[in-house]
Structure formats: C-alpha cells, structure tokens
Design a protein around this motif. Structure first.
Motif, PDB file in Angstrom:
ATOM      1  N   ILE A  72       0.843  -1.201   0.000  1.00 39.74           N
ATOM      2  CA  ILE A  72       0.000   0.000   0.000  1.00 39.74           C
ATOM      3  C   ILE A  72       0.875   1.246   0.000  1.00 39.74           C
ATOM      4  O   ILE A  72       0.563   2.230  -0.696  1.00 39.74           O
ATOM      5  CB  ILE A  72      -0.968  -0.017   1.198  1.00 39.74           C
ATOM      6  CG1 ILE A  72      -1.971  -1.167   1.042  1.00 39.74           C
ATOM      7  CG2 ILE A  72      -1.695   1.321   1.331  1.00 39.74           C
ATOM      8  CD1 ILE A  72      -2.774  -1.464   2.296  1.00 39.74           C
ATOM      9  N   GLN A  73       1.972   1.208   0.741  1.00 42.93           N
ATOM     10  CA  GLN A  73       2.893   2.347   0.734  1.00 42.93           C
ATOM     11  C   GLN A  73       3.413   2.614  -0.680  1.00 42.93           C
ATOM     12  O   GLN A  73       3.568   3.769  -1.083  1.00 42.93           O
ATOM     13  CB  GLN A  73       4.060   2.101   1.687  1.00 42.93           C
ATOM     14  CG  GLN A  73       3.676   2.169   3.153  1.00 42.93           C
ATOM     15  CD  GLN A  73       4.883   1.951   4.046  1.00 42.93           C
ATOM     16  OE1 GLN A  73       5.278   0.809   4.282  1.00 42.93           O
ATOM     17  NE2 GLN A  73       5.469   3.041   4.516  1.00 42.93           N
ATOM     18  N   GLY A  74       3.679   1.561  -1.423  1.00 48.79           N
ATOM     19  CA  GLY A  74       4.086   1.726  -2.820  1.00 48.79           C
ATOM     20  C   GLY A  74       3.000   2.400  -3.639  1.00 48.79           C
ATOM     21  O   GLY A  74       3.289   3.265  -4.476  1.00 48.79           O
ATOM     22  N   ARG A  75       1.754   2.023  -3.392  1.00 53.37           N
ATOM     23  CA  ARG A  75       0.626   2.683  -4.079  1.00 53.37           C
ATOM     24  C   ARG A  75       0.580   4.166  -3.732  1.00 53.37           C
ATOM     25  O   ARG A  75       0.271   5.003  -4.577  1.00 53.37           O
ATOM     26  CB  ARG A  75      -0.693   2.029  -3.693  1.00 53.37           C
ATOM     27  CG  ARG A  75      -0.862   0.619  -4.119  1.00 53.37           C
ATOM     28  CD  ARG A  75      -1.348   0.543  -5.532  1.00 53.37           C
ATOM     29  NE  ARG A  75      -1.698  -0.830  -5.839  1.00 53.37           N
ATOM     30  CZ  ARG A  75      -1.688  -1.322  -7.046  1.00 53.37           C
ATOM     31  NH1 ARG A  75      -1.362  -0.563  -8.063  1.00 53.37           N
ATOM     32  NH2 ARG A  75      -2.007  -2.570  -7.259  1.00 53.37           N
ATOM     33  N   LEU A  76       0.877   4.476  -2.473  1.00 54.77           N
ATOM     34  CA  LEU A  76       0.875   5.889  -2.068  1.00 54.77           C
ATOM     35  C   LEU A  76       1.949   6.680  -2.804  1.00 54.77           C
ATOM     36  O   LEU A  76       1.756   7.859  -3.119  1.00 54.77           O
ATOM     37  CB  LEU A  76       1.054   6.006  -0.549  1.00 54.77           C
ATOM     38  CG  LEU A  76      -0.143   5.533   0.281  1.00 54.77           C
ATOM     39  CD1 LEU A  76       0.211   5.555   1.770  1.00 54.77           C
ATOM     40  CD2 LEU A  76      -1.378   6.372   0.008  1.00 54.77           C
ATOM     41  N   LEU A  77       3.084   6.037  -3.097  1.00 55.50           N
ATOM     42  CA  LEU A  77       4.106   6.725  -3.900  1.00 55.50           C
ATOM     43  C   LEU A  77       3.584   7.014  -5.305  1.00 55.50           C
ATOM     44  O   LEU A  77       3.855   8.087  -5.864  1.00 55.50           O
ATOM     45  CB  LEU A  77       5.385   5.891  -3.961  1.00 55.50           C
ATOM     46  CG  LEU A  77       6.196   5.807  -2.669  1.00 55.50           C
ATOM     47  CD1 LEU A  77       7.409   4.908  -2.864  1.00 55.50           C
ATOM     48  CD2 LEU A  77       6.616   7.186  -2.180  1.00 55.50           C
ATOM     49  N   SER A  78       2.813   6.086  -5.869  1.00 53.66           N
ATOM     50  CA  SER A  78       2.201   6.336  -7.180  1.00 53.66           C
ATOM     51  C   SER A  78       1.219   7.494  -7.112  1.00 53.66           C
ATOM     52  O   SER A  78       1.183   8.348  -8.009  1.00 53.66           O
ATOM     53  CB  SER A  78       1.473   5.078  -7.684  1.00 53.66           C
ATOM     54  OG  SER A  78       2.381   4.044  -7.933  1.00 53.66           O
ATOM     55  N   VAL A  79       0.415   7.529  -6.046  1.00 53.01           N
ATOM     56  CA  VAL A  79      -0.516   8.650  -5.864  1.00 53.01           C
ATOM     57  C   VAL A  79       0.271   9.949  -5.759  1.00 53.01           C
ATOM     58  O   VAL A  79      -0.092  10.965  -6.375  1.00 53.01           O
ATOM     59  CB  VAL A  79      -1.399   8.442  -4.612  1.00 53.01           C
ATOM     60  CG1 VAL A  79      -2.200   9.706  -4.295  1.00 53.01           C
ATOM     61  CG2 VAL A  79      -2.337   7.256  -4.800  1.00 53.01           C
ATOM     62  N   GLY A  80       1.362   9.926  -5.007  1.00 46.70           N
ATOM     63  CA  GLY A  80       2.192  11.122  -4.851  1.00 46.70           C
ATOM     64  C   GLY A  80       2.729  11.619  -6.172  1.00 46.70           C
ATOM     65  O   GLY A  80       2.793  12.832  -6.417  1.00 46.70           O
ATOM     66  N   ALA A  81       3.100  10.704  -7.051  1.00 42.60           N
ATOM     67  CA  ALA A  81       3.590  11.110  -8.369  1.00 42.60           C
ATOM     68  C   ALA A  81       2.492  11.831  -9.153  1.00 42.60           C
ATOM     69  O   ALA A  81       2.751  12.843  -9.819  1.00 42.60           O
ATOM     70  CB  ALA A  81       4.092   9.887  -9.142  1.00 42.60           C
ATOM     71  N   TRP A  82       1.266  11.299  -9.069  1.00 40.70           N
ATOM     72  CA  TRP A  82       0.153  11.978  -9.754  1.00 40.70           C
ATOM     73  C   TRP A  82      -0.112  13.353  -9.146  1.00 40.70           C
ATOM     74  O   TRP A  82      -0.373  14.322  -9.871  1.00 40.70           O
ATOM     75  CB  TRP A  82      -1.106  11.117  -9.701  1.00 40.70           C
ATOM     76  CG  TRP A  82      -1.106  10.061 -10.761  1.00 40.70           C
ATOM     77  CD1 TRP A  82      -0.775   8.740 -10.614  1.00 40.70           C
ATOM     78  CD2 TRP A  82      -1.410  10.241 -12.146  1.00 40.70           C
ATOM     79  NE1 TRP A  82      -0.862   8.094 -11.827  1.00 40.70           N
ATOM     80  CE2 TRP A  82      -1.250   8.991 -12.786  1.00 40.70           C
ATOM     81  CE3 TRP A  82      -1.791  11.345 -12.916  1.00 40.70           C
ATOM     82  CZ2 TRP A  82      -1.465   8.805 -14.146  1.00 40.70           C
ATOM     83  CZ3 TRP A  82      -2.013  11.166 -14.273  1.00 40.70           C
ATOM     84  CH2 TRP A  82      -1.850   9.916 -14.878  1.00 40.70           C
ATOM     85  N   LEU A  83      -0.026  13.449  -7.824  1.00 39.04           N
ATOM     86  CA  LEU A  83      -0.267  14.745  -7.178  1.00 39.04           C
ATOM     87  C   LEU A  83       0.847  15.742  -7.477  1.00 39.04           C
ATOM     88  O   LEU A  83       0.626  16.945  -7.446  1.00 39.04           O
ATOM     89  CB  LEU A  83      -0.415  14.561  -5.666  1.00 39.04           C
ATOM     90  CG  LEU A  83      -1.659  13.815  -5.203  1.00 39.04           C
ATOM     91  CD1 LEU A  83      -1.654  13.667  -3.685  1.00 39.04           C
ATOM     92  CD2 LEU A  83      -2.928  14.499  -5.674  1.00 39.04           C
ATOM     93  N   ALA A  84       2.047  15.247  -7.758  1.00 38.56           N
ATOM     94  CA  ALA A  84       3.191  16.120  -8.036  1.00 38.56           C
ATOM     95  C   ALA A  84       3.278  16.497  -9.512  1.00 38.56           C
ATOM     96  O   ALA A  84       4.270  17.099  -9.932  1.00 38.56           O
ATOM     97  CB  ALA A  84       4.483  15.440  -7.593  1.00 38.56           C
ATOM     98  N   THR A  85       2.251  16.169 -10.272  1.00 42.32           N
ATOM     99  CA  THR A  85       2.250  16.432 -11.708  1.00 42.32           C
ATOM    100  C   THR A  85       1.016  17.255 -12.073  1.00 42.32           C
ATOM    101  O   THR A  85      -0.105  16.893 -11.713  1.00 42.32           O
ATOM    102  CB  THR A  85       2.235  15.110 -12.502  1.00 42.32           C
ATOM    103  OG1 THR A  85       3.345  14.313 -12.055  1.00 42.32           O
ATOM    104  CG2 THR A  85       2.349  15.350 -13.982  1.00 42.32           C
ATOM    105  N   THR A  86       1.232  18.354 -12.768  1.00 42.57           N
ATOM    106  CA  THR A  86       0.116  19.186 -13.191  1.00 42.57           C
ATOM    107  C   THR A  86      -0.753  18.417 -14.175  1.00 42.57           C
ATOM    108  O   THR A  86      -0.236  17.834 -15.139  1.00 42.57           O
ATOM    109  CB  THR A  86       0.638  20.478 -13.860  1.00 42.57           C
ATOM    110  OG1 THR A  86       1.472  21.158 -12.926  1.00 42.57           O
ATOM    111  CG2 THR A  86      -0.496  21.380 -14.279  1.00 42.57           C
ATOM    112  N   PRO A  87      -2.076  18.375 -13.941  1.00 42.12           N
ATOM    113  CA  PRO A  87      -2.959  17.660 -14.863  1.00 42.12           C
ATOM    114  C   PRO A  87      -2.802  18.177 -16.299  1.00 42.12           C
ATOM    115  O   PRO A  87      -2.672  19.372 -16.529  1.00 42.12           O
ATOM    116  CB  PRO A  87      -4.363  17.967 -14.337  1.00 42.12           C
ATOM    117  CG  PRO A  87      -4.163  18.363 -12.921  1.00 42.12           C
ATOM    118  CD  PRO A  87      -2.811  19.002 -12.850  1.00 42.12           C
TER     119      PRO A  87
END
Length: 193
Positions: free
Chosen positions: A62-77
C-alpha cells in the motif's frame, strides 16, 4: 547523490512536471499530507510483531501505491509528464476492499464505538486513518480548486476512492492489529463523565 540542493531556500519547489510552485500551494500540501500518511503507515508495520510478516508486506505494498498517488499529485494535470506515470485505476481500491473483508472475518461484530487504543500498532493504524482522512480532504480541495464544476479526472476519481477506502482499511487494520496481538478493542462506554 547530494540531499540538499538549495533550490528550495526561497520557498519554492519543483513539481514532477517541472513547474516551480510555492511550498504552501494546495498541491504541495496534498502530497505533503500523503507523505505523512506513508510515514505513519510504515510505523504501523514497524510496530507489528515479527511473526506478522504478511500484514507488514501488505502495508508496504500500500505504501508503494501511495508513492504512485504522490507522483500523480506532483504532476500538473494535462502536462506531458503524465505519460511517464503509472496508470492509477480502480484496482487498488478493490484490493483494499478484499483486504478489509478478509480481516473482518476474524473480528467480532462491532456494536459500540471504538476508542483508538490497544496495541501500539493499532494506535498507529488509527493515527494513519486520521492522516488519511486529512489527506483525502486536501486532495478533494485540490481537485475542487483546479477542476471546479468539471469534477475530477478519471485518475483523480480513482485516487479519491482509493484514499476513502484506505481510511476504512486502516480502521479495520487497527482492530485487526489488536486481534493479532491478543488485545481487545478499547470500547467507548458512551459516558462523557
């Protein structure tokens, strides 16, 4: 690799997509809370007994999934950088639902409110649940500020569902941690005296 660069000394940081933004921006606040959540989840796993390796590995996944979420949040849509990101689908939320159902099978039916307490790992899971709820609120605010009435993108919708399900998972995980460590839930007696 040098840890300090000095590029953030004036209160700005770079997104994955390259833009420089204030460290106080809603996007940075959202993935800052996400990072805190990931750290507390690591604490949950660290507080578990060594004979609960499967649960520790589940938390680390799950922590790995959170890193993926973080990458999406750190990227402008809509930026070109999104093509480098791992797709985020509804599958992670479904996996959490399966884990919740699996853990619930071992737990007594809940008939009272539970106070955060018991084994240290359970207490930390409750803390993670609270941080997860705050993270979810931050991400909702970010989506609202950026997308307004258009609503979230499909990816952000999947992320929001995942965060919502994760807080449910963490509540059940807290109860499950007590169960694994031979402790009962701390039940609220309904009195405020």
């Amino acid at each position: 690799m040098k840890i300090y660069t000095g590029t953030g000394d004036r209160g700005k940081t770079s997104l994955f997509s390259g833009e420089r933004v204030l460290k106080s921006s809603p996007r940075i606040a959202a993935y800052g809370d996400l990072d805190e959540l990931n750290s507390v989840m690591g604490s949950v796993a660290a507080a578990m007994n060594d004979d609960h390796q499967a649960q520790k590995e589940e938390i680390q996944a799950i922590q790995g999934r959170l890193l993926s979420v973080g990458a999406w949040l750190a990227t402008t849509p809509g930026s070109a950088s999104t093509r480098f990101l791992q797709p985020f689908t509804e599958a992670p939320a479904k996996q959490l639902e399966s884990a919740i159902d699996r853990m619930n099978e071992s737990l007594p039916e809940l008939k009272q409110f539970v106070l955060p307490g018991g084994h240290l790992s359970a207490c930390l899971a409750h803390m993670a649940r609270c941080v997860c709820r705050r993270t979810e609120r931050r991400v909702i605010a970010l989506v609202e500020a950026e997308d307004g009435s258009a609503g979230p993108t499909e990816t952000m919708q999947h992320i929001l569902v995942f965060l919502n399900r994760l807080s449910d998972y963490l509540f059940v995980m807290a109860r499950y941690c007590n169960h694994l460590h031979g402790q009962e839930d701390v039940l609220w007696n309904g009195s405020i005296d």
